[in-house]
Design an enzyme around this catalytic site. Structure first.
Site, short mmCIF file in Angstrom:
data_model
loop_
_atom_site.label_atom_id
_atom_site.label_comp_id
_atom_site.label_asym_id
_atom_site.label_seq_id
_atom_site.Cartn_x
_atom_site.Cartn_y
_atom_site.Cartn_z
N GLY A 225 -5.95 -1.61 3.48
CA GLY A 225 -5.36 -0.86 2.62
C GLY A 225 -4.89 0.38 3.16
N ILE A 226 -4.11 0.52 4.01
CA ILE A 226 -3.59 1.61 4.89
C ILE A 226 -2.63 2.53 4.54
CG2 ILE A 226 -4.75 0.26 7.19
CD1 ILE A 226 -1.34 1.30 7.44
N THR A 227 -1.76 2.11 3.90
CA THR A 227 -0.60 3.11 3.73
C THR A 227 -0.74 4.11 2.82
OG1 THR A 227 0.23 1.13 2.43
CG2 THR A 227 0.90 1.27 4.72
N GLN B 26 -2.74 6.74 -0.03
CA GLN B 26 -3.66 7.85 -0.16
C GLN B 26 -5.11 8.16 0.28
OE1 GLN B 26 -4.31 10.57 -3.86
NE2 GLN B 26 -5.99 9.05 -3.97
N ASP C 90 -3.42 -9.57 6.33
CA ASP C 90 -3.14 -9.74 5.03
C ASP C 90 -4.39 -10.17 4.29
OD1 ASP C 90 -2.37 -10.47 2.26
OD2 ASP C 90 -0.03 -10.17 3.25
N LEU D 149 -10.42 -0.55 1.17
CA LEU D 149 -9.70 -0.11 0.06
C LEU D 149 -8.33 -0.67 -0.55
CD1 LEU D 149 -9.65 3.38 1.75
CD2 LEU D 149 -11.50 2.61 0.46
N THR E 90 -14.88 1.04 -8.91
CA THR E 90 -14.14 1.96 -9.90
C THR E 90 -14.91 2.55 -10.90
OG1 THR E 90 -12.45 2.24 -11.48
CG2 THR E 90 -13.15 0.00 -10.86
N TYR F 52 -7.57 -5.39 -14.22
CA TYR F 52 -7.98 -4.80 -12.81
C TYR F 52 -9.46 -4.58 -12.95
CZ TYR F 52 -8.75 -0.59 -9.91
OH TYR F 52 -9.10 0.07 -9.13
N LYS G 249 -12.27 -5.90 -10.45
CA LYS G 249 -13.34 -4.88 -9.68
C LYS G 249 -14.76 -5.40 -10.00
CE LYS G 249 -10.67 -2.02 -7.29
NZ LYS G 249 -10.78 -1.74 -5.73
P1 NAP Z 1 -3.57 2.53 -3.52
O1 NAP Z 1 -2.71 3.59 -3.38
O2 NAP Z 1 -2.97 1.21 -4.62
O3 NAP Z 1 -3.62 1.54 -2.11
C1 NAP Z 1 -3.57 0.37 -1.93
C2 NAP Z 1 -3.29 -0.29 -0.53
O4 NAP Z 1 -3.54 -1.74 -0.47
C3 NAP Z 1 -1.95 0.00 0.02
O5 NAP Z 1 -2.26 0.56 1.42
C4 NAP Z 1 -1.46 -1.45 0.04
O6 NAP Z 1 -0.31 -1.71 0.96
C5 NAP Z 1 -2.84 -2.46 0.46
N1 NAP Z 1 -2.40 -3.88 0.04
C6 NAP Z 1 -2.11 -4.12 -1.11
N2 NAP Z 1 -2.02 -5.50 -0.90
C7 NAP Z 1 -2.50 -5.84 0.45
C8 NAP Z 1 -2.72 -7.11 1.03
N3 NAP Z 1 -2.13 -8.21 0.57
N4 NAP Z 1 -2.86 -7.07 2.42
C9 NAP Z 1 -3.37 -5.91 2.87
N5 NAP Z 1 -3.25 -4.56 2.04
C10 NAP Z 1 -2.95 -4.71 0.99
O7 NAP Z 1 -4.94 2.89 -3.70
P2 NAP Z 1 -5.50 3.89 -3.48
O8 NAP Z 1 -5.64 4.96 -4.86
O9 NAP Z 1 -5.46 4.67 -1.97
O10 NAP Z 1 -7.20 3.58 -3.60
C11 NAP Z 1 -7.84 2.84 -2.60
C12 NAP Z 1 -8.93 1.74 -3.30
O11 NAP Z 1 -9.75 2.59 -4.11
C13 NAP Z 1 -8.33 0.85 -4.17
O12 NAP Z 1 -9.24 -0.27 -4.09
C14 NAP Z 1 -8.60 1.51 -5.72
O13 NAP Z 1 -8.76 0.23 -6.34
C15 NAP Z 1 -9.93 1.97 -5.35
N6 NAP Z 1 -9.95 3.22 -6.41
C16 NAP Z 1 -9.19 4.21 -6.37
C17 NAP Z 1 -9.29 5.24 -7.21
C18 NAP Z 1 -8.43 6.34 -7.27
O14 NAP Z 1 -8.19 7.30 -8.24
N7 NAP Z 1 -7.63 6.69 -6.46
C19 NAP Z 1 -10.66 5.28 -8.24
C20 NAP Z 1 -11.59 4.38 -7.78
C21 NAP Z 1 -11.24 2.98 -7.15
P3 NAP Z 1 1.01 -1.67 0.70
O15 NAP Z 1 1.68 -0.35 1.17
O16 NAP Z 1 1.55 -2.74 1.59
O17 NAP Z 1 1.17 -2.12 -0.73
O1 G4F Z 2 -3.23 7.70 -13.63
P1 G4F Z 2 -3.73 6.62 -14.45
O2 G4F Z 2 -2.71 5.28 -14.32
O3 G4F Z 2 -5.03 5.99 -13.89
P2 G4F Z 2 -6.12 5.20 -14.39
O4 G4F Z 2 -5.64 3.87 -15.21
O5 G4F Z 2 -7.41 5.93 -14.92
O6 G4F Z 2 -6.79 4.30 -12.98
C1 G4F Z 2 -6.83 4.91 -11.86
O7 G4F Z 2 -8.22 5.50 -11.58
C2 G4F Z 2 -9.20 4.52 -11.44
C3 G4F Z 2 -10.61 5.08 -11.40
O8 G4F Z 2 -11.15 5.56 -12.64
C4 G4F Z 2 -8.83 3.51 -10.32
F1 G4F Z 2 -9.84 2.66 -10.46
C5 G4F Z 2 -7.53 3.05 -10.61
O9 G4F Z 2 -7.22 1.99 -9.46
C6 G4F Z 2 -6.52 4.09 -10.65
O10 G4F Z 2 -6.49 4.76 -9.32
O11 G4F Z 2 -3.94 6.87 -15.78
C7 G4F Z 2 -4.58 7.56 -16.29
C8 G4F Z 2 -4.66 7.90 -17.80
C9 G4F Z 2 -4.54 6.57 -18.70
O12 G4F Z 2 -5.39 6.76 -19.95
C10 G4F Z 2 -3.31 6.29 -19.13
O13 G4F Z 2 -3.23 5.68 -20.44
O14 G4F Z 2 -3.33 8.64 -18.13
C11 G4F Z 2 -2.74 7.74 -19.28
N1 G4F Z 2 -1.28 7.97 -19.06
C12 G4F Z 2 -0.52 8.47 -20.00
N2 G4F Z 2 0.82 8.28 -19.81
C13 G4F Z 2 -0.50 7.47 -18.15
C14 G4F Z 2 0.81 7.68 -18.61
N3 G4F Z 2 -0.69 6.74 -17.24
C15 G4F Z 2 0.29 6.22 -16.41
N4 G4F Z 2 0.08 5.69 -14.96
N5 G4F Z 2 1.74 6.63 -16.62
C16 G4F Z 2 1.91 7.37 -17.83
O15 G4F Z 2 3.18 7.64 -18.03
#
Ligand code: NAP
Ligand code: G4F
Length: 365
Positions: A8-10, A12, A63, A85, A132, A160, A164
């Site tokens: 998951g390199i590309t 954040q 992949d 990731l 998560t 989702y 997870k």
């Molecule tokens: P993200 O922005 O959605 O990045 C996901 C990465 O997975 C992208 O680099 C994507 O590459 C890669 N990917 C998707 N499909 C793939 C495949 N078939 N083979 C190889 N790579 C693939 O996620 P993030 O926010 O950096 O989060 C990283 C991890 O933490 C995720 O597992 C997410 O569920 C978890 N997490 C995130 C948060 C948060 O708030 N950010 C919180 C809790 C948990 P492409 O560019 O090719 O699509």
């Molecule tokens: O930014 P969100 O889409 O993030 P969400 O659903 O909390 O999920 C993120 O955090 C999780 C960890 O707690 C990760 F596991 C997951 O991969 C991801 O990174 O939405 C945040 C909140 C939600 O309650 C949503 O209903 O914002 C509310 N919201 C209101 N208006 C919206 C919008 N969300 C999005 N994406 N777009 C809107 O227009």
């Protein structure tokens, strides 16, 4: 020198984690799936020429839908640490694409764990699973009115989170069954200026930046009252690394003990852009106005409401603070400021570039 493999390199998290590991002298291997367009702008600054004899940063096409490819990569690289990731990480999208999400967020994790075993590395490779915070919902009846911990009962509220949850348990299962160093980081929402554009914080800061530069009229949002514990991704990737430096594998909640609504985040963002706003109810809907022009700049669109929502979560990260000695450096307001400033800068540059091209093209007319 330790070797780390990151999936998951590309996006954040990967970009910040790679920066951290390179600063700690790791050899970093990244798996990138093939895409028809380059999407590496978040990590281009880390790229190293493959002819460099001291190359520390290796790209592999791979992949997570392809087991043979994973087994080969893991057998060849023999990483000391794997950070999983890669995911389909958008909650709203998971309602539209539940089957793909199940594959991506659950079967891929199983494939990786199996690949480690098949490569005979289960006793040497440490495995981090990006779990998560939103596996939990409602009251924890063992701890009414208290925060969730690693032991709280789980209640996922979207395809989702269901996927997870499986990934989390299969990671625990491999740890118990094969004595692997495998652990879950139960992370809250972490954001940054390079957060993907459709998560709510980045959607807001981009829109606020564009509105302030007269490039967009209005921002449409869904549930403004949902509360999240938002924090900077830089603080969170440090916790991921710390989890793999422990002597025994354990799951950790990473949170900040603070929770704010989407509404509050919108407010802070407009404040950062020096736009004074006032919100009013019109019929059943809420609208926000720019006080200097009385133009409506924020509206609610029901399209962004989810079939099931997690309205509010609070987590207790004392285990991570006591055992890992993890401590965040940012505040949510600092992060919001950084995101708005970075988006304003980005759109200003884009506009200057557009103007420049326009002037060049004009010379030929
Ligand atoms: P993200 O922005 O959605 O990045 C996901 C990465 O997975 C992208 O680099 C994507 O590459 C890669 N990917 C998707 N499909 C793939 C495949 N078939 N083979 C190889 N790579 C693939 O996620 P993030 O926010 O950096 O989060 C990283 C991890 O933490 C995720 O597992 C997410 O569920 C978890 N997490 C995130 C948060 C948060 O708030 N950010 C919180 C809790 C948990 P492409 O560019 O090719 O699509
Ligand atoms: O930014 P969100 O889409 O993030 P969400 O659903 O909390 O999920 C993120 O955090 C999780 C960890 O707690 C990760 F596991 C997951 O991969 C991801 O990174 O939405 C945040 C909140 C939600 O309650 C949503 O209903 O914002 C509310 N919201 C209101 N208006 C919206 C919008 N969300 C999005 N994406 N777009 C809107 O227009």
């Amino acid at each position: 020198m330790k070797k780390a493999l990151i999936t998951g390199i590309t996006w954040q998290d990967w970009a910040y984690l790679a920066e951290l590991l390179l600063s700690k002298w790791y050899e970093v291997h990244w798996i990138k799936r093939r895409t028809s367009l380059f999407n590496t702008d978040r990590i281009d600054h880390l790229y190293q020429d493959i002819h460099n004899p001291n190359l520390k940063f290796h790209l592999h096409y791979g992949d997570l839908t392809d087991s043979a490819n994973l087994i080969k990569l893991i057998s060849d690289i023999k990483p000391d640490e794997i950070y999983n990731l890669a995911a389909q990480s958008h909650v709203a999208v998971s309602f539209d694409m539940p089957e793909y999400t199940a594959n991506a967020d659950w079967i891929w994790t199983l494939r990786l764990l199996e690949a480690i075993r098949i490569a005979w590395l289960e006793k040497t490779t440490k495995f981090y699973q990006a779990s998560t915070s939103e596996l939990f919902w409602g009251l924890d009846y063992n701890r009414p009115l208290a925060w969730y911990t690693e032991e709280s009962p789980m209640h996922p509220r979207s395809p989702y989170w269901c996927a997870k949850l499986y990934a989390m348990w299969i990671t625990r299962n491999y740890k118990e069954s094969y004595d692997m160093f495998a652990c879950n980081g139960i992370l809250f929402n972490h954001e940054s200026p390079i957060r993907w554009e459709t998560f709510v914080t980045r959607k807001i800061t981009m829109a606020v930046a564009k509105i302030s530069l007269w490039l967009q009229d209005k921002l449409f949002l869904g549930n403004l009252d949902a509360k999240r514990d938002w924090w900077h991704a830089k603080d969170y990737v440090e916790a991921m690394w710390m989890m793999l430096q422990q002597d025994k594998p354990e799951d950790f909640v990473i949170s900040t003990w603070e929770s704010y609504s989407v509404r509050e985040f919108v407010n802070w963002s407009f404040e950062e852009a020096w736009i004074e706003i006032e919100w009013r109810w019109e019929w059943i809907d809420e609208k926000w106005y720019d006080k200097s022009t009385w133009k409506c700049i924020v509206e609610i669109d029901k399209k962004y409401f989810r079939p099931a929502e997690v309205d509010f979560l609070l987590w207790d990260s004392s285990k991570a603070r006591n055992v890992l000695l993890w401590k965040p450096k940012y505040t949510v307001q600092m992060m919001c400021k950084e995101m708005v400033a970075s988006d304003i800068e980005k759109f200003k540059k884009q506009e200057i570039l557009k103007k420049h091209w326009y002037e060049i093209l004009n010379q030929y007319e």
